[in-house]
Design an enzyme around this catalytic site. Structure first.
Site, mmCIF file in Angstrom:
data_model
loop_
_atom_site.group_PDB
_atom_site.id
_atom_site.type_symbol
_atom_site.label_atom_id
_atom_site.label_comp_id
_atom_site.label_asym_id
_atom_site.label_seq_id
_atom_site.Cartn_x
_atom_site.Cartn_y
_atom_site.Cartn_z
ATOM 1 N N ASP A 60 52.765 32.362 53.227
ATOM 2 C CA ASP A 60 52.297 33.679 53.664
ATOM 3 C C ASP A 60 52.400 34.578 52.433
ATOM 4 O O ASP A 60 53.499 34.833 51.933
ATOM 5 C CB ASP A 60 53.202 34.189 54.794
ATOM 6 C CG ASP A 60 52.808 35.588 55.254
ATOM 7 O OD1 ASP A 60 51.993 36.255 54.579
ATOM 8 O OD2 ASP A 60 53.343 36.032 56.291
ATOM 9 N N VAL A 61 51.255 35.063 51.942
ATOM 10 C CA VAL A 61 51.304 35.827 50.684
ATOM 11 C C VAL A 61 52.016 37.161 50.811
ATOM 12 O O VAL A 61 52.288 37.815 49.804
ATOM 13 C CB VAL A 61 49.898 36.059 50.078
ATOM 14 C CG1 VAL A 61 49.292 34.787 49.543
ATOM 15 C CG2 VAL A 61 48.983 36.784 51.054
ATOM 16 N N ASN A 87 43.283 34.652 46.083
ATOM 17 C CA ASN A 87 42.123 34.650 46.991
ATOM 18 C C ASN A 87 42.464 35.258 48.350
ATOM 19 O O ASN A 87 41.577 35.768 49.041
ATOM 20 C CB ASN A 87 41.630 33.199 47.153
ATOM 21 C CG ASN A 87 40.609 33.072 48.254
ATOM 22 O OD1 ASN A 87 39.514 33.631 48.176
ATOM 23 N ND2 ASN A 87 40.956 32.364 49.317
ATOM 24 N N SER A 139 35.808 42.085 46.140
ATOM 25 C CA SER A 139 34.643 42.167 47.034
ATOM 26 C C SER A 139 33.682 43.216 46.489
ATOM 27 O O SER A 139 34.113 44.151 45.794
ATOM 28 C CB SER A 139 35.096 42.591 48.436
ATOM 29 O OG SER A 139 33.984 42.968 49.224
ATOM 30 N N TYR A 151 39.884 48.383 53.676
ATOM 31 C CA TYR A 151 39.647 47.137 52.933
ATOM 32 C C TYR A 151 39.080 47.448 51.545
ATOM 33 O O TYR A 151 39.530 46.894 50.535
ATOM 34 C CB TYR A 151 38.678 46.286 53.757
ATOM 35 C CG TYR A 151 38.176 45.005 53.124
ATOM 36 C CD1 TYR A 151 39.027 43.925 52.908
ATOM 37 C CD2 TYR A 151 36.833 44.860 52.789
ATOM 38 C CE1 TYR A 151 38.550 42.740 52.366
ATOM 39 C CE2 TYR A 151 36.352 43.673 52.252
ATOM 40 C CZ TYR A 151 37.210 42.620 52.037
ATOM 41 O OH TYR A 151 36.739 41.448 51.493
ATOM 42 N N LYS A 155 40.722 46.550 47.941
ATOM 43 C CA LYS A 155 40.007 45.691 46.988
ATOM 44 C C LYS A 155 39.790 46.414 45.664
ATOM 45 O O LYS A 155 39.864 45.808 44.590
ATOM 46 C CB LYS A 155 38.667 45.254 47.589
ATOM 47 C CG LYS A 155 38.797 44.223 48.707
ATOM 48 C CD LYS A 155 39.386 42.932 48.196
ATOM 49 C CE LYS A 155 39.239 41.782 49.159
ATOM 50 N NZ LYS A 155 39.928 40.560 48.674
ATOM 51 N N THR A 186 31.463 31.894 55.244
ATOM 52 C CA THR A 186 32.754 31.219 55.453
ATOM 53 C C THR A 186 33.124 31.346 56.929
ATOM 54 O O THR A 186 32.499 32.128 57.665
ATOM 55 C CB THR A 186 33.884 31.877 54.611
ATOM 56 O OG1 THR A 186 34.179 33.167 55.182
ATOM 57 C CG2 THR A 186 33.513 32.034 53.151
#
Ligand code: NAD
Length: 256
Positions: A60-61, A87, A139, A151, A155, A186
């Site tokens: 878990d990052v 990633n 992104s 988000y 990013k 994806t």
């Protein structure tokens, strides 16, 4: 071309999608890969498909302990670390900035920006030892206003962080770059049927991206072919950032 012979990469969130394609590409070019993911079974599946060059670890990052264990396991198994691919860090908050809570902001920043910083911190001593490098997956949302406030901000933070690390560690030979994907096919999109088909219209090259499009860019930036490139954000986005052609929108149509 086998640009990764005798090289070792650690990829976060590599159980599916872009991370999986990156791991497969590096392995195909001769590298050893540490496949990490929150879903340990997914990581195992990717690693067993790649074979002996791969090691799967549940990470878990957002947990520094998990990250440290993964880096230690990479060193124990392969003896070195040449490339960190940050990633992990998808969109975890539905954007409604008028009401987004502090806790939601933290969740988005934790998984996207702070996790990447923590992975860099853990990997850095090993990257310094071999003049390795970091590629972070951002992104197009970091580069244009596509609508998701939280988000996009997280990013964009990755980009600034990358530039500052690049400047700080350039003289030590460690490089830091970003790949900024447009829409990529994806499993992230599986619960939104028809969306990718609609999004095609945004892309001058006439299609959304495939995970392999991003893997190719990461494999380039992470390799010696990019040894004089640092602090770069490379958009891989089928031309989406070019914006609409105004002539196409004019009542008289495109000028001849
Ligand atoms: P995906 O949704 O297909 O897969 C995400 C993976 O991350 C899953 O295997 C999941 O188990 C893992 N994961 C989730 N939380 C985690 C955590 N805390 N720690 C470790 N692993 C965790 O993802 P994707 O679409 O391949 O996206 C990968 C990266 O690319 C993300 O950073 C995303 O923001 C970025 N990106 C994706 C697109 C796109 O259209 N797919 C576009 C631009 C950028």
């Amino acid at each position: 071309m086998r640009r990764y012979d005798e090289r070792v990469a650690l990829v976060t969130a590599a159980g599916q999608g872009i991370g999986k394609a990156v791991a497969e590409r590096i392995a195909a070019e001769g590298g050893s890969v540490v496949i990490t993911d929150l879903d340990g079974d997914r990581a195992e599946a990717v690693a067993s498909e790649i074979g002996e060059q791969a090691l799967a670890i549940r990470v878990d990052v957002t947990s520094r302990d998990d990250i440290d264990e993964a880096v230690a396991a990479a060193i124990e198994r392969f003896g070195r670390l040449d490339l960190l691919v940050n990633n992990a860090g998808g969109c975890v908050v539905t954007s409604r900035p008028e009401r987004t809570t502090v806790d939601e902001w933290h969740r988005q920043l934790d998984v996207t920006l702070i996790s990447a910083a923590q992975c860099i911190q853990a990997a850095l001593p090993h990257l310094l030892a071999v003049r390795g490098n970091v590629v972070t997956i951002s992104s197009v949302n970091a580069l244009g206003a596509f609508g998701n406030v939280e988000y996009s901000a997280a990013k964009a933070g990755q980009q600034s962080m990358t530039q500052n690390f690049a400047s700080r560690y350039g003289s030590s030979g460690v490089r830091f770059n970003v790949v900024a994907p447009g829409t990529i096919r994806t499993p992230n999109w599986d619960n939104q049927p028809g969306t990718l088909e609609k999004f095609k219209a945004m892309y001058p090259l006439g299609r959304v991206g495939e995970p392999e499009d991003i893997a190719a860019a990461v494999a380039f930036l992470g390799s010696a072919d990019a040894s004089w490139i640092t602090g770069l954000t490379l958009p891989v986005e089928g031309g989406a950032l070019l914006g609409p052609t105004l002539l196409d929108l004019s009542p008289s149509g495109p000028a001849g």
